[in-house]
Motif scaffolding. Structure first.
Motif, short mmCIF file in Angstrom:
data_model
loop_
_atom_site.label_atom_id
_atom_site.label_comp_id
_atom_site.label_asym_id
_atom_site.label_seq_id
_atom_site.Cartn_x
_atom_site.Cartn_y
_atom_site.Cartn_z
N LEU A 187 -1.23 2.48 -0.12
CA LEU A 187 -0.32 3.21 0.76
C LEU A 187 -0.88 4.61 0.92
CD1 LEU A 187 2.33 3.48 2.34
CD2 LEU A 187 3.42 4.18 0.19
N ALA A 246 2.52 7.38 -3.51
CA ALA A 246 1.39 7.04 -2.64
C ALA A 246 0.16 6.77 -3.49
CB ALA A 246 1.10 8.19 -1.67
N LEU A 280 7.94 -1.36 8.49
CA LEU A 280 6.89 -1.76 7.56
C LEU A 280 7.04 -3.22 7.13
CD1 LEU A 280 4.42 -1.05 5.91
CD2 LEU A 280 5.92 -0.10 4.16
N HIS A 303 4.20 -6.00 7.67
CA HIS A 303 3.58 -6.68 6.54
C HIS A 303 3.81 -8.20 6.59
CE1 HIS A 303 1.48 -6.90 2.82
NE2 HIS A 303 2.49 -7.47 2.20
N GLU A 306 -3.75 -2.51 3.35
CA GLU A 306 -3.68 -1.06 3.40
C GLU A 306 -2.83 -0.61 4.59
OE1 GLU A 306 -7.37 0.97 3.12
OE2 GLU A 306 -8.15 -0.29 1.51
N TYR A 307 -1.93 0.34 4.33
CA TYR A 307 -1.09 0.91 5.39
C TYR A 307 -1.17 2.43 5.34
CZ TYR A 307 0.83 -3.77 5.84
OH TYR A 307 0.96 -5.13 6.03
N HIS A 308 -1.09 3.02 6.52
CA HIS A 308 -1.25 4.46 6.71
C HIS A 308 0.00 4.99 7.40
CE1 HIS A 308 -3.51 8.11 8.18
NE2 HIS A 308 -2.72 7.96 9.23
N VAL A 353 9.36 3.01 1.33
CA VAL A 353 8.07 2.37 1.59
C VAL A 353 7.37 1.97 0.29
CG1 VAL A 353 7.74 3.40 3.86
CG2 VAL A 353 6.84 4.58 1.86
N THR A 354 7.47 2.79 -0.73
CA THR A 354 6.80 2.44 -1.98
C THR A 354 7.48 1.29 -2.69
OG1 THR A 354 8.01 4.19 -3.16
CG2 THR A 354 5.82 4.73 -2.34
N LEU A 358 6.42 -1.98 -0.83
CA LEU A 358 5.03 -2.41 -1.00
C LEU A 358 4.68 -2.76 -2.43
CD1 LEU A 358 3.11 0.04 1.35
CD2 LEU A 358 3.55 -2.36 1.70
#
Length: 229
Positions: free
Chosen positions: A3, A21, A188, A192, A199-201, A224-225, A228
């Motif tokens: 991430l 991150a 997201l 996904h 990998e995501y930005h 987001v964390t 993922l």
């Protein structure tokens, strides 16, 4: 799962590190699409960050076609990053007809042969993303990933193209596809589920009011964390 979060300075970087991150892209001038950060910013971030820092190397916002004068600036920035202990950059260049600028890419690799390179969204302006991927695959020992939205304005619109590029990456064991542009907590999961990317930005998607002039939003980062990981 990686991430990557866009950061602008030391404070940003340390905050996203604490919030989970796994990597940052350090840039300046996001209102111009992201330019090379200052020497002082790079120095301070590299001295304090414990997660990988990908440093934007982009001398101006006037497209992705660079001349010899631009190369002189790029080279000095590369050498400055190296002198500060950095070894990861975000860079991209095209020819005036929309192909990957292999001449300039080779100059970059020759200048900093041990650097980990992300080819940035100049890739999305290439005439053909598939053709561009095959070109960059020749440099996969240096170009480790490609930041892309599949040639569309954002990753949601580019899902079909991103899926094709991810499949190509797997087939060739080539540069990874770093999915970016418009990625945020609200989409997201959809991205996904559709892509299964590794990998995501994320940029403004984890800022207060989705505004780079605002602070990072801890709630959005947690969203987001937690998804993922």
């Amino acid at each position: 799962m990686e991430l990557e979060i866009i950061t602008l300075n030391e404070t940003d970087t340390l905050q996203v590190e604490r919030l989970g991150a796994t990597r940052v892209e350090l840039v300046s001038a996001m209102q111009e699409g992201g330019l090379t950060p200052s020497y002082g910013t790079i120095k301070n971030v590299l001295a304090t960050a414990s997660i990988p820092v990908q440093i934007m190397v982009r001398p101006h916002s006037d497209g992705f076609v660079y001349n010899e004068t631009d190369w002189k600036t790029i080279k000095e920035d590369l050498l400055a990053i190296k002198s500060l202990g950095g070894n990861r950059i975000v860079f991209g260049a095209l020819t005036d007809v929309g192909h990957i600028d292999e001449t300039l890419l080779n100059k970059v690799i020759e200048c900093v042969p041990d650097f980990d390179i992300t080819f940035h969204r100049a890739f999305d302006d290439a005439r053909s993303q598939v053709e561009a991927y095959h070109i960059l695959n020749k440099y996969k020992h240096h170009v480790k990933r490609i930041l892309t939205s599949g040639g569309k304005p954002n990753a949601i619109d580019g899902i079909d193209n991103l899926r094709q590029l991810i499949q190509l990456s797997k087939q060739l064991n080539g540069p990874k596809i770093l999915v970016g542009s418009g990625v945020k907590p609200g989409n997201l999961e959809e991205l996904h589920n559709e892509l299964q990317a590794t990998e995501y930005h994320i940029g403004s998607g984890v800022r207060l009011n989705q505004d780079f002039s605002k602070d990072l939003d801890a709630v959005k980062m947690k969203q987001v964390t937690s998804y993922l990981f």
